[in-house]
Design a protein around this motif. Structure first.
Motif, PDB file in Angstrom:
ATOM      1  N   ASP A 113      12.093  19.091  51.184  1.00 46.74           N
ATOM      2  CA  ASP A 113      11.684  20.063  50.335  1.00 46.74           C
ATOM      3  C   ASP A 113      12.383  19.627  49.141  1.00 46.74           C
ATOM      4  OD1 ASP A 113      11.741  22.579  48.966  1.00 46.74           O
ATOM      5  OD2 ASP A 113      12.486  23.773  50.405  1.00 46.74           O
ATOM      6  N   ARG A 131       6.107  26.255  54.044  1.00 48.10           N
ATOM      7  CA  ARG A 131       6.230  24.821  53.582  1.00 48.10           C
ATOM      8  C   ARG A 131       6.254  23.889  54.726  1.00 48.10           C
ATOM      9  NH1 ARG A 131      11.432  26.916  49.511  1.00 48.10           N
ATOM     10  NH2 ARG A 131      10.205  28.291  48.480  1.00 48.10           N
ATOM     11  N   SER A 145       2.029  22.411  50.206  1.00 47.76           N
ATOM     12  CA  SER A 145       2.152  23.419  51.298  1.00 47.76           C
ATOM     13  C   SER A 145       0.758  24.265  51.208  1.00 47.76           C
ATOM     14  CB  SER A 145       3.320  23.990  51.437  1.00 47.76           C
ATOM     15  OG  SER A 145       3.316  24.901  50.316  1.00 47.76           O
TER      16      SER A 145
END
Length: 224
Positions: free
Chosen positions: A176, A122, A145
């Protein structure tokens, strides 16, 4: 006579103020005028910084596919680099939680590869995104990602400095998204350094206070 003496006293002070303002302006305009350039790949850049990315390199040794990507000079990526301190924070939180339930400590060499691979990927984004590219996106930009097409988000901002609003250091907010369109569910971290150019992409360095895995590291391994 008194006015003349007052002028003599004030003149040096006015000159001092002007000099200070000139220095302040120079400081203001000097921010990020030249991005650091490293003559090597992203992986080689990490190797060139002993004592900073040892934990990340250890993780990459366990994830050969991701390591190969960052070594490949023919590919292009953006890495949000995680320092040793961020891994220390995650491990300390994990092992504190495990100790409360009588479980032994875990370290980066021990944790399961599946989740470690997912979490680490990520921080690596397909394609190159520097501050100049991100600047026009007022609300930031969703990016993908290198694993599982997972959505992350990058937003550009400029900090205030020397009395100038928006006149300071360039910074990125890396988030995120937790697979949600609602920002209240996102987890964010700021960069400390941006735009390190390498032969196969860009490196942005995350602040040392970041918890590797966006707090998921602890929740994944606390009961395993």
């Amino acid at each position: 006579m008194q006015m003349k003496n007052l002028y003599i006293i004030l003149l040096p002070l006015l000159l001092l103020v002007n000099i200070s303002c000139d220095k302040g302006d120079a400081h203001y305009y000097d921010y990020n005028t030249q991005a650091p350039v490293f003559d090597g790949t992203i992986y080689e850049y990490l190797e060139s910084q002993p004592g900073v990315y040892d934990s990340l390199l250890l993780v990459l040794d366990r994830l050969p596919d991701l390591r190969s990507k960052l070594k490949n000079p023919d590919s292009t990526y953006t890495l949000f680099a995680v320092t040793n301190r961020s891994f220390d924070i995650a491990l300390e939180a994990l092992n504190t939680t495990r100790s409360l339930t009588g479980r032994s400590n875990l370290y980066l060499e021990d944790v399961g590869l599946l989740d470690l691979d997912s979490m680490t990927n990520r921080y690596v984004i397909n394609d190159v995104f520097d501050t100049e590219q991100l600047m026009p996106f007022i609300d930031g930009k969703l990016v993908t990602s290198t694993k599982n097409n997972y959505s992350m988000h990058i937003q550009f901002r400029v900090l205030n400095a020397s009395g100038f609003v928006g006149g300071g250091q360039q910074q990125l907010i890396f988030s995120d998204t937790n697979n949600s369109i609602f920002q209240r569910y996102w987890q964010r971290v700021n960069t400390s350094v941006v735009n390190v150019k390498t032969k196969n992409g860009i490196v942005h360095i995350l602040s040392a206070g970041h918890d590797f895995g966006f707090s998921k590291f602890t929740s994944k391994y606390s009961t395993q």
